[in-house]
Design a protein around this motif. Sequence first.
Motif, PDB file in Angstrom:
ATOM      1  N   ALA A 137     -59.166 -44.134   3.821  1.00 40.21           N
ATOM      2  CA  ALA A 137     -58.173 -43.713   4.809  1.00 40.21           C
ATOM      3  C   ALA A 137     -57.055 -44.741   4.939  1.00 40.21           C
ATOM      4  N   ALA A 138     -57.417 -46.024   4.946  1.00 38.81           N
ATOM      5  CA  ALA A 138     -56.406 -47.075   5.056  1.00 38.81           C
ATOM      6  C   ALA A 138     -55.459 -47.052   3.861  1.00 38.81           C
ATOM      7  N   THR A 139     -55.995 -46.798   2.664  1.00 38.44           N
ATOM      8  CA  THR A 139     -55.147 -46.714   1.470  1.00 38.44           C
ATOM      9  C   THR A 139     -54.196 -45.536   1.554  1.00 38.44           C
ATOM     10  N   LEU A 140     -54.691 -44.398   2.037  1.00 40.02           N
ATOM     11  CA  LEU A 140     -53.833 -43.221   2.194  1.00 40.02           C
ATOM     12  C   LEU A 140     -52.723 -43.489   3.200  1.00 40.02           C
ATOM     13  N   LEU A 141     -53.073 -44.144   4.312  1.00 43.89           N
ATOM     14  CA  LEU A 141     -52.088 -44.419   5.348  1.00 43.89           C
ATOM     15  C   LEU A 141     -51.024 -45.405   4.879  1.00 43.89           C
ATOM     16  N   ARG A 142     -51.422 -46.325   3.995  1.00 42.02           N
ATOM     17  CA  ARG A 142     -50.434 -47.259   3.456  1.00 42.02           C
ATOM     18  C   ARG A 142     -49.532 -46.587   2.431  1.00 42.02           C
ATOM     19  N   GLY A 143     -49.953 -45.436   1.957  1.00 43.99           N
ATOM     20  CA  GLY A 143     -49.136 -44.675   1.031  1.00 43.99           C
ATOM     21  C   GLY A 143     -48.228 -43.711   1.765  1.00 43.99           C
ATOM     22  N   SER A 144     -48.155 -42.481   1.277  1.00 42.63           N
ATOM     23  CA  SER A 144     -47.244 -41.491   1.863  1.00 42.63           C
ATOM     24  C   SER A 144     -47.940 -40.543   2.827  1.00 42.63           C
ATOM     25  N   THR A 145     -49.230 -40.722   3.067  1.00 41.51           N
ATOM     26  CA  THR A 145     -49.973 -39.821   3.947  1.00 41.51           C
ATOM     27  C   THR A 145     -49.894 -40.319   5.388  1.00 41.51           C
ATOM     28  N   THR A 146     -49.582 -39.421   6.303  1.00 40.92           N
ATOM     29  CA  THR A 146     -49.512 -39.778   7.716  1.00 40.92           C
ATOM     30  C   THR A 146     -50.846 -39.476   8.392  1.00 40.92           C
ATOM     31  N   ALA A 147     -51.063 -40.092   9.542  1.00 42.91           N
ATOM     32  CA  ALA A 147     -52.352 -39.972  10.234  1.00 42.91           C
ATOM     33  C   ALA A 147     -52.645 -38.537  10.653  1.00 42.91           C
ATOM     34  N   ASP A 148     -51.615 -37.747  10.951  1.00 46.45           N
ATOM     35  CA  ASP A 148     -51.860 -36.377  11.405  1.00 46.45           C
ATOM     36  C   ASP A 148     -52.227 -35.447  10.257  1.00 46.45           C
ATOM     37  N   ARG A 149     -52.226 -35.953   9.013  1.00 43.61           N
ATOM     38  CA  ARG A 149     -52.614 -35.134   7.858  1.00 43.61           C
ATOM     39  C   ARG A 149     -53.977 -35.531   7.323  1.00 43.61           C
ATOM     40  N   ILE A 150     -54.730 -36.302   8.090  1.00 42.55           N
ATOM     41  CA  ILE A 150     -56.069 -36.726   7.678  1.00 42.55           C
ATOM     42  C   ILE A 150     -57.077 -36.258   8.723  1.00 42.55           C
ATOM     43  N   VAL A 151     -58.151 -35.653   8.268  1.00 42.45           N
ATOM     44  CA  VAL A 151     -59.224 -35.189   9.149  1.00 42.45           C
ATOM     45  C   VAL A 151     -60.530 -35.822   8.672  1.00 42.45           C
ATOM     46  N   VAL A 152     -61.301 -36.350   9.612  1.00 45.60           N
ATOM     47  CA  VAL A 152     -62.545 -37.040   9.300  1.00 45.60           C
ATOM     48  C   VAL A 152     -63.724 -36.204   9.784  1.00 45.60           C
ATOM     49  N   VAL A 262     -57.126 -60.584 -10.542  1.00 46.70           N
ATOM     50  CA  VAL A 262     -56.117 -59.580 -10.866  1.00 46.70           C
ATOM     51  C   VAL A 262     -56.633 -58.180 -10.554  1.00 46.70           C
ATOM     52  N   ILE A 263     -57.887 -57.900 -10.948  1.00 45.40           N
ATOM     53  CA  ILE A 263     -58.458 -56.582 -10.678  1.00 45.40           C
ATOM     54  C   ILE A 263     -58.542 -56.331  -9.175  1.00 45.40           C
ATOM     55  N   GLU A 264     -58.968 -57.333  -8.423  1.00 45.71           N
ATOM     56  CA  GLU A 264     -59.063 -57.182  -6.969  1.00 45.71           C
ATOM     57  C   GLU A 264     -57.683 -56.965  -6.361  1.00 45.71           C
ATOM     58  N   ASP A 265     -56.686 -57.635  -6.917  1.00 48.84           N
ATOM     59  CA  ASP A 265     -55.321 -57.459  -6.440  1.00 48.84           C
ATOM     60  C   ASP A 265     -54.841 -56.032  -6.673  1.00 48.84           C
ATOM     61  N   LEU A 266     -55.175 -55.479  -7.832  1.00 51.51           N
ATOM     62  CA  LEU A 266     -54.761 -54.106  -8.138  1.00 51.51           C
ATOM     63  C   LEU A 266     -55.467 -53.088  -7.245  1.00 51.51           C
ATOM     64  N   LEU A 267     -56.718 -53.377  -6.893  1.00 52.52           N
ATOM     65  CA  LEU A 267     -57.469 -52.442  -6.055  1.00 52.52           C
ATOM     66  C   LEU A 267     -57.019 -52.486  -4.603  1.00 52.52           C
ATOM     67  N   SER A 268     -56.481 -53.632  -4.184  1.00 56.64           N
ATOM     68  CA  SER A 268     -55.982 -53.732  -2.816  1.00 56.64           C
ATOM     69  C   SER A 268     -54.587 -53.116  -2.742  1.00 56.64           C
ATOM     70  N   SER A 269     -54.110 -52.964  -1.525  1.00 51.83           N
ATOM     71  CA  SER A 269     -52.801 -52.336  -1.341  1.00 51.83           C
ATOM     72  C   SER A 269     -52.040 -53.090  -0.264  1.00 51.83           C
ATOM     73  N   GLY A 270     -50.726 -53.147  -0.445  1.00 49.40           N
ATOM     74  CA  GLY A 270     -49.898 -53.763   0.573  1.00 49.40           C
ATOM     75  C   GLY A 270     -49.431 -55.163   0.241  1.00 49.40           C
TER      76      GLY A 270
END
Length: 338
Positions: A137-152, A262-270
């Motif tokens: 969810a955090a990765t999606l939110l850091r991208g183009s997905t807004t919180a109102d478009r995610i359902v848990v 490097v791999i950990e850096d690629l997997l993280s976001s922001g």
Amino acid sequence: MRLPARRRTAGRELLFRLGLALGLLLLLTLIVYVDRDAYADHATGGPIGFIDALYYATVTMTTTGYGDITPITPASRLINAMLVTPIRIAFLVLLVGTTVEVLANEGRRALLDARWRKTMRNHTVIIGYGTTGQSAAATLLRGSTTADRIVVIDLESAAVSAANAHGLAAFEGDATSRDLLRRAELPKAREVIITVGRDDTAILTTLTVRQLNRGAHLVVAVNDADNVPLIRQSGADGVVTSSDAVGRLMGLSSMSPQLGEVIEDLLSSGHGMEIHQRLVTPAEDGRAAKELPGEKVLAVIRNRTLRRFFEQGAEVLHTGDEIVVIRPAPDARTARVE
């Protein structure tokens, strides 16, 4: 729609108000009993006891008022005017207020739910909001997905509360329940992420999701690599083996610390570097993949076929292609500009 956390549950709120009403009744009973000599019982003509005081308090607070027990002295009548009447009004307000609040809350909840259902289209459903689900969810939110478009959807109330705290709509219950999935508007979802923690539950959930939505992009996390073929046969578009991924990263970090970093850096976001998938712009049509400024093309997706950068057909970009690139994260781009 965000499901707000309640200060009290409905049962506790009802018990609190019931206790408050009983407290007012007891207070009025004590007032009458202490001043019992100022009251007359026209029915029996005898003295006023505690039961008589309780009876008088009950019929007075409920505005029944049979008139068999009445205050007869000026002081007792003044007490009735100054204390008993406000207590009676408070009791009625409490009684009516509870009923009105229950009806208003239920009506408001129904309206919000209906409005939310009408707007939920092409959203993302995350089933399982543990560590993996929260990271997704955090990765999606850091991208183009807004919180109102995610359902848990999660079985644990604590996970649902955590999703609410993050601004996400959440449903508590078993994700293999078709009724619950329909309430979350899963048949209209564009993406579904399953991170339930148990492979057998993941398989059953995948089958249920695919029955309700055959077009959504479905990604499932599993623990055992042996279950990957079964998950794919159940309808998953993508399968991530969490234990293998973590073990591989730990092995790389042990053998080559820089490679693991490097791999950990690629997997993280922001921050640092990030992997991103995007459409080729009209200005990039006909350009070589290696000529893009500030980005390194890893793969080209053309007609739903993935071509890695070293494969034939990935050298030149065309409008309509999607590319997977490595690029600086937003903070790195800002720092470079500064």
